[in-house]
Write a protein that holds these residues in place. Structure first.
Motif, PDB file in Angstrom:
ATOM      1  N   GLN A  20      28.705 -34.676  34.396  1.00  0.00           N
ATOM      2  CA  GLN A  20      27.276 -34.362  34.469  1.00  0.00           C
ATOM      3  C   GLN A  20      26.710 -34.156  33.069  1.00  0.00           C
ATOM      4  N   GLN A  21      25.550 -34.768  32.808  1.00  0.00           N
ATOM      5  CA  GLN A  21      24.885 -34.541  31.529  1.00  0.00           C
ATOM      6  C   GLN A  21      24.478 -33.080  31.415  1.00  0.00           C
ATOM      7  N   VAL A  22      24.724 -32.486  30.252  1.00  0.00           N
ATOM      8  CA  VAL A  22      24.332 -31.102  30.013  1.00  0.00           C
ATOM      9  C   VAL A  22      22.952 -31.094  29.349  1.00  0.00           C
ATOM     10  N   PRO A  23      21.964 -30.435  29.953  1.00  0.00           N
ATOM     11  CA  PRO A  23      20.638 -30.368  29.318  1.00  0.00           C
ATOM     12  C   PRO A  23      20.738 -29.752  27.922  1.00  0.00           C
ATOM     13  N   ASN A  24      19.961 -30.270  26.993  1.00  0.00           N
ATOM     14  CA  ASN A  24      20.105 -29.814  25.613  1.00  0.00           C
ATOM     15  C   ASN A  24      19.700 -28.367  25.409  1.00  0.00           C
ATOM     16  N   ASP A  25      18.792 -27.836  26.246  1.00  0.00           N
ATOM     17  CA  ASP A  25      18.478 -26.425  26.070  1.00  0.00           C
ATOM     18  C   ASP A  25      19.673 -25.551  26.467  1.00  0.00           C
ATOM     19  N   LYS A  26      20.494 -26.027  27.414  1.00  0.00           N
ATOM     20  CA  LYS A  26      21.713 -25.283  27.747  1.00  0.00           C
ATOM     21  C   LYS A  26      22.771 -25.447  26.658  1.00  0.00           C
ATOM     22  N   ASN A  27      22.802 -26.622  26.005  1.00  0.00           N
ATOM     23  CA  ASN A  27      23.680 -26.772  24.845  1.00  0.00           C
ATOM     24  C   ASN A  27      23.286 -25.786  23.750  1.00  0.00           C
ATOM     25  N   GLY A  42      17.577 -25.320  17.293  1.00  0.00           N
ATOM     26  CA  GLY A  42      17.873 -26.319  18.310  1.00  0.00           C
ATOM     27  C   GLY A  42      16.617 -27.014  18.782  1.00  0.00           C
ATOM     28  N   GLU A  43      16.730 -28.322  18.977  1.00  0.00           N
ATOM     29  CA  GLU A  43      15.623 -29.116  19.478  1.00  0.00           C
ATOM     30  C   GLU A  43      16.074 -29.831  20.740  1.00  0.00           C
ATOM     31  N   ILE A  44      15.200 -29.949  21.701  1.00  0.00           N
ATOM     32  CA  ILE A  44      15.574 -30.471  23.006  1.00  0.00           C
ATOM     33  C   ILE A  44      15.991 -31.939  22.950  1.00  0.00           C
ATOM     34  N   THR A  45      15.697 -32.602  21.837  1.00  0.00           N
ATOM     35  CA  THR A  45      16.094 -33.992  21.652  1.00  0.00           C
ATOM     36  C   THR A  45      17.570 -34.149  21.277  1.00  0.00           C
ATOM     37  N   GLY A  46      18.250 -33.048  20.946  1.00  0.00           N
ATOM     38  CA  GLY A  46      19.659 -33.130  20.575  1.00  0.00           C
ATOM     39  C   GLY A  46      19.934 -32.954  19.096  1.00  0.00           C
ATOM     40  N   HIS A  47      18.951 -32.453  18.354  1.00  0.00           N
ATOM     41  CA  HIS A  47      19.167 -32.038  16.964  1.00  0.00           C
ATOM     42  C   HIS A  47      19.582 -30.567  16.966  1.00  0.00           C
ATOM     43  N   PHE A  48      20.651 -30.249  16.224  1.00  0.00           N
ATOM     44  CA  PHE A  48      21.102 -28.863  16.100  1.00  0.00           C
ATOM     45  C   PHE A  48      21.242 -28.547  14.614  1.00  0.00           C
ATOM     46  N   PHE A  49      20.608 -27.453  14.171  1.00  0.00           N
ATOM     47  CA  PHE A  49      20.455 -27.135  12.748  1.00  0.00           C
ATOM     48  C   PHE A  49      21.258 -25.867  12.410  1.00  0.00           C
ATOM     49  N   ARG A  66      21.706 -37.122  16.146  1.00  0.00           N
ATOM     50  CA  ARG A  66      21.499 -36.488  17.449  1.00  0.00           C
ATOM     51  C   ARG A  66      22.770 -36.614  18.270  1.00  0.00           C
ATOM     52  N   VAL A  67      22.982 -35.641  19.153  1.00  0.00           N
ATOM     53  CA  VAL A  67      24.163 -35.698  20.010  1.00  0.00           C
ATOM     54  C   VAL A  67      23.832 -35.129  21.388  1.00  0.00           C
ATOM     55  N   GLY A  68      24.475 -35.706  22.405  1.00  0.00           N
ATOM     56  CA  GLY A  68      24.353 -35.199  23.767  1.00  0.00           C
ATOM     57  C   GLY A  68      25.744 -34.993  24.349  1.00  0.00           C
ATOM     58  N   PHE A  69      25.860 -34.129  25.357  1.00  0.00           N
ATOM     59  CA  PHE A  69      27.162 -33.795  25.930  1.00  0.00           C
ATOM     60  C   PHE A  69      27.189 -34.020  27.436  1.00  0.00           C
ATOM     61  N   VAL A  70      28.350 -34.414  27.916  1.00  0.00           N
ATOM     62  CA  VAL A  70      28.629 -34.579  29.343  1.00  0.00           C
ATOM     63  C   VAL A  70      29.786 -33.648  29.685  1.00  0.00           C
ATOM     64  N   ASP A  71      29.659 -32.876  30.772  1.00  0.00           N
ATOM     65  CA  ASP A  71      30.716 -31.919  31.091  1.00  0.00           C
ATOM     66  C   ASP A  71      31.898 -32.588  31.790  1.00  0.00           C
ATOM     67  N   ASN A  72      32.907 -31.813  32.086  1.00  0.00           N
ATOM     68  CA  ASN A  72      34.150 -32.343  32.654  1.00  0.00           C
ATOM     69  C   ASN A  72      33.980 -32.877  34.071  1.00  0.00           C
TER      70      ASN A  72
END
Length: 461
Positions: free
Chosen positions: A243-250, A311-318, A234-240
């Motif tokens: 701010q945490q980026v919501p996973n649905d926006k990722n 894509g899953e809201i938990t941060g899994h990307f397939f 799983r992975v999550g992103f923080v913008d410049n």
């Protein structure tokens, strides 16, 4: 609740899962496989060596030819399964769960395991009708081959500044190394291997776990912050802007990139995602497919539908080119490539995506049998709205949607609501509240009011 979940086996060590039970699980898996070849891996949790030794013993005594990858991120385990066709697999990990948990992710064939597979393993474990055989154990090194294969799928980074938070987990070494090889300027955080996860709990989908990363991104004036979970899938992103980026926006950011190259492709998303996901997929010429939450459900739908991305809201990307599977390292490198190619900041890319009013999961303790009875009652009361029932009860309205489902890991009912505006959200919530038993409805309403109060405090601060 049982440690035998819908998608894997997971419980607290040693209270729910110990070496003795791990041995029996190994015997059960080996029996189901009739002593076939098995790929084995493990994460960095403190209990993993003990559980891994026990499950290995069980597999070998059932006649399995076990190939041990050592301590690896879960995507290396999945790479080995793709690389060595015809092998089953056992990965000792509890993924993003707190340090006291551990468990097993299973691969029993070319398709993801089913709930029926897990229940069959449970039955074999309990009954003890195991086959006997003389298997063997050997070591297998594939981490470097995995790394080179992953890097070949992305483009160099041209000096972007990244902060990597490995959560003291399995991506502690390979993630910073991969980004450095691709030309990124890397700052590390919680990249010391420690299965007690001293930096923070290893779940990058939880905002509190990313606070240090958010601060570090701002301090370093970095372009992006990247947080991995305990086993690196799983992975999550923080913008410049920190701010945490919501996973649905990722998901939407990935979809814009991938559908620009594969117009008309199918995209799988989980039932808890914001409506912005299917709307964006359709706007970009793709076909959105909603699926039940959970790794095995998303991957199976990816394969069945020959989908391009999931894509899953938990941060899994397939990804289709990963055999329908997910990979946090690849996803993070792809996100960095998108930023390099777009010449826009991550905060700019996020700002371009509409924001709807979406609650987080509202988790209400309800015993399992009672939860099922309530779910059936609510489904009946909301029947005039033609609810979707692939995972609980989800009702869609022109102005938003509401979801009520039973947790697969805890005795809980979880709720999630979305409206395009605050007043739309209120309408959606009220429809669901009218269908709930009075006491449960009051609990849900109380949680929502608490969220509003916290949001106002944050705005004032």
């Amino acid at each position: 609740m049982s440690i035998f979940k819908a998608c894997d086996i997971r419980g607290k060590f040693p209270v729910e899962l110990d070496a003795s039970l791990a041995y029996r699980i190994g015997r059960a898996v080996g029996t189901k496989l009739r002593g076939g070849p098995v790929i084995l891996g493990g994460d960095l949790r403190l209990s993993t060596p003990e559980l891994k030794a026990a499950v290995t013993k069980g597999l070998v005594e059932s006649g399995c030819q076990v190939k041990d990858l050592g301590t690896v991120p879960t995507p290396v385990f999945y790479f080995a399964l793709r690389r060595l066709t015809g092998h089953a697999g056992v990965m000792v990990t509890a993924s993003h769960n707190p340090k006291e948990y551990n468990g097993f992710k299973l691969a029993l064939g070319p398709m993801p395991v089913t709930e029926e597979d897990i229940q069959q393993i449970k039955q074999l474990t309990e009954e003890g009708n195991f086959i006997n055989g003389k298997g063997k154990l050997e070591s297998l090194e594939l981490t470097e081959e995995y790394l080179q294969d992953t890097l070949a799928k992305v483009k160099p980074g041209k000096g972007l500044k990244v902060v990597i938070d490995a959560s003291n987990g399995s991506a502690w070494s390979i993630a910073p190394h991969a980004f450095e090889l691709m030309g990124y300027k890397v700052t590390t955080l919680n990249c010391e291997p420690d299965g007690s996860f001293p930096g923070h709990p290893p779940n990058p989908a939880v905002a509190e776990n990313l606070q240090d990363l958010c601060r570090k991104v701002v301090e370093e004036e970095a372009d992006v912050g990247i947080a991995f979970d305990g086993d690196g899938d799983r992975v999550g992103f923080v913008d410049n802007l920190g701010q945490q980026v919501p996973n649905d926006k990722n998901i939407v950011i990935f979809v814009k990139k991938l559908l620009s190259e594969h117009h008309g492709a199918k995209v799988v998303y989980d039932i808890k995602c914001s409506s912005i996901v299917p709307e964006s997929v359709r706007d970009l010429g793709g076909i959105p497919l909603m699926e039940k939450s959970g790794y095995t459900f998303i991957k199976r739908r990816m394969l069945d539908e020959k989908a391009l991305f999931g894509g899953e809201i938990t941060g899994h990307f397939f990804y289709d080119h990963l055999g329908g599977g997910d990979d946090a390292l690849y996803s993070s490198l792809l996100m960095a490539q998108i930023l390099t190619e777009s010449m826009e900041s991550l905060s700019d890319l996020v700002r371009e995506i509409p924001t709807y009013c979406t609650t987080p999961d509202l988790r209400i303790p309800v015993p399992g049998e009672q939860a099922r009875e309530i779910l059936t009652q609510v489904q009946g009361k909301l029947a005039r709205y033609n609810p979707q029932t692939i995972d609980g009860v989800r009702v869609e309205f022109p102005e938003g949607w509401g979801l009520m489902r039973i947790s697969v890991t805890e005795p809980l009912l979880t709720f999630r609501f979305e409206g395009k505006t605050p007043s739309d959200l209120e309408k959606v919530v009220n429809v669901f509240l009218s269908a709930l038993p009075e006491e449960l409805g009051q609990q849900v309403e109380s949680r929502i009011r608490s969220l509003y109060r916290q949001e106002k405090k944050n705005q004032i601060a």
